[in-house]
Write a protein that holds these residues in place. Structure first.
Motif, short mmCIF file in Angstrom:
data_model
loop_
_atom_site.label_atom_id
_atom_site.label_comp_id
_atom_site.label_asym_id
_atom_site.label_seq_id
_atom_site.Cartn_x
_atom_site.Cartn_y
_atom_site.Cartn_z
N UNK A 1 0.83 -1.21 0.00
CA UNK A 1 0.00 0.00 0.00
C UNK A 1 0.86 1.26 0.00
N UNK A 2 1.91 1.25 0.82
CA UNK A 2 2.80 2.43 0.88
C UNK A 2 3.45 2.65 -0.49
N UNK A 3 3.86 1.57 -1.13
CA UNK A 3 4.48 1.68 -2.46
C UNK A 3 3.49 2.28 -3.46
N UNK A 4 2.24 1.84 -3.39
CA UNK A 4 1.22 2.36 -4.34
C UNK A 4 0.91 3.83 -4.06
N UNK A 5 0.91 4.22 -2.81
CA UNK A 5 0.54 5.60 -2.46
C UNK A 5 1.65 6.60 -2.77
N UNK A 6 2.89 6.12 -2.79
CA UNK A 6 3.99 7.01 -3.18
C UNK A 6 4.70 7.67 -2.02
N UNK A 7 5.58 8.65 -2.34
CA UNK A 7 6.51 9.17 -1.33
C UNK A 7 5.88 9.95 -0.18
N UNK A 8 4.64 10.37 -0.32
CA UNK A 8 4.00 11.08 0.81
C UNK A 8 3.39 10.12 1.82
N UNK A 9 3.51 8.81 1.55
CA UNK A 9 2.92 7.81 2.46
C UNK A 9 3.99 7.14 3.30
N UNK A 10 3.62 6.84 4.55
CA UNK A 10 4.51 6.11 5.46
C UNK A 10 3.67 5.03 6.14
N UNK A 11 4.28 3.87 6.35
CA UNK A 11 3.54 2.77 6.97
C UNK A 11 4.07 2.43 8.34
N UNK A 12 3.17 2.11 9.25
CA UNK A 12 3.55 1.59 10.57
C UNK A 12 2.72 0.34 10.82
N UNK A 13 3.39 -0.79 10.95
CA UNK A 13 2.65 -2.03 11.22
C UNK A 13 2.12 -1.95 12.65
#
Ligand SMILES: NC(=O)c1ccc[n+]([C@@H]2O[C@H](COP(=O)([O-])OP(=O)(O)OC[C@H]3O[C@@H](n4cnc5c(N)ncnc54)[C@H](OP(=O)(O)O)[C@@H]3O)[C@@H](O)[C@H]2O)c1
Length: 257
Positions: free
Chosen positions: A48-60
């Protein structure tokens, strides 16, 4: 019209890896926000982070875990100091006849949909900026009396109630709290939560669309658009409401005269 209405703002979408959360994260980013998303499955989160691009960050993170919720808050505080927008979206449930409801299902739906929302907001209190916008994801099921959805619908009624109470609790900090109640929005959840096959989803969508005044089911972007509105200054005079985004399904008669 100004499109970057959230330029530079920092947002968190819990359960942002698929469905409504993902569509909402996409819309927040299009409006200029930096967006953190959470989810339990690391691989789905990374995709999902890869699809959303550089403004996205993921925290499991599991929204129903206090220590995970605290870790999410600590991560955002360390990176940005404060949070402008919170969409407490993680949730789910499925239809089960009353006689077949298990204790496990009741605990699970209450835990994610109610306890998880409380822990999310509570953990972020020290990170939310004064004047922030908090939006909780509820559901039209809270009003409807749908067969088999009693516990799920009750959790969403609780979410609406939490929002009204927190509007009061947080008013001195000028933090606005609202809920969105989506209508029928086909998502990944229909297969992995509701256990529906694609054929069942297609049949359901075709049938229910005729009961919706606008003539179609909703999209995740429809919910994202409503979210951007509630997150932005355009809604600065709106707090404590439930914004129903259902194509008129629960408020307007869709049949023929
Ligand atoms: N779709 C609809 O028609 C509809 C209508 C009204 C309301 N809603 C509400 O909208 C929200 C999203 O539903 P959806 O249809 O978009 O479902 P979905 O496609 O299944 O997405 C659910 C998202 O939440 C995450 N999630 C679930 N439990 C979590 C937990 N404990 N901690 C962190 N993340 C969690 C999932 O990732 P992981 O599984 O990897 O954690 C996923 O990212 C829910 O609150 C639902 O009740 C949906």
């Amino acid at each position: 019209m100004e499109t970057q209405v959230l330029k530079g703002r920092v947002a968190l979408v819990t359960g942002g890896t698929t469905g409504i959360g993902f569509g909402s994260a996409k819309r927040l980013i299009e409006a200029g926000a930096i967006v953190y998303i959470t989810g339990r499955r690391q691989q789905v989160l990374d995709e999902a982070v890869a699809k959303l691009g550089p403004s996205a960050h993921g925290i499991q993170a599991d929204a129903a875990s206090k220590s995970d919720a605290q870790r999410v808050a600590d991560t955002i505080k360390a990176a940005h100091g404060q949070l402008d927008i919170l969409f407490a979206n993680a949730g789910g449930g499925h239809a089960t006849p009353l006689a077949d409801l298990t204790e496990e299902q009741i605990d699970s739906e209450l835990s994610i949909n109610v306890k998880g929302v409380v822990l999310t907001v509570q953990s972020l209190l020290g990170v939310l900026k004064d004047g922030a916008s908090v939006i909780l994801n509820a559901s039209i099921t809270a009003d409807m009396g749908l067969p088999g959805f009693a516990v799920y619908a009750a959790t969403k009624a609780a979410v609406r109630s939490l929002a009204r109470s927190w509007t009061t609790d947080l008013k001195d900090r000028k933090i606005r709290v609202n809920t969105i109640s989506p209508g029928v929005v086909p998502t990944e959840g229909y297969s992995h939560e509701q256990k529906m096959t694609q054929q069942q989803v297609d049949d359901y969508v075709a049938r229910v669309a005729s009961e919706i005044p606008v003539g179609r089911v909703g999209t995740v972007e429809d919910i994202g658009d409503a979210l951007v509105f509630l997150a932005s200054d355009a809604s600065s005079f709106i707090t404590g409401i439930d914004l129903i985004v259902d194509g008129g399904q629960t408020r307007v008669y869709a049949g023929k005269n």
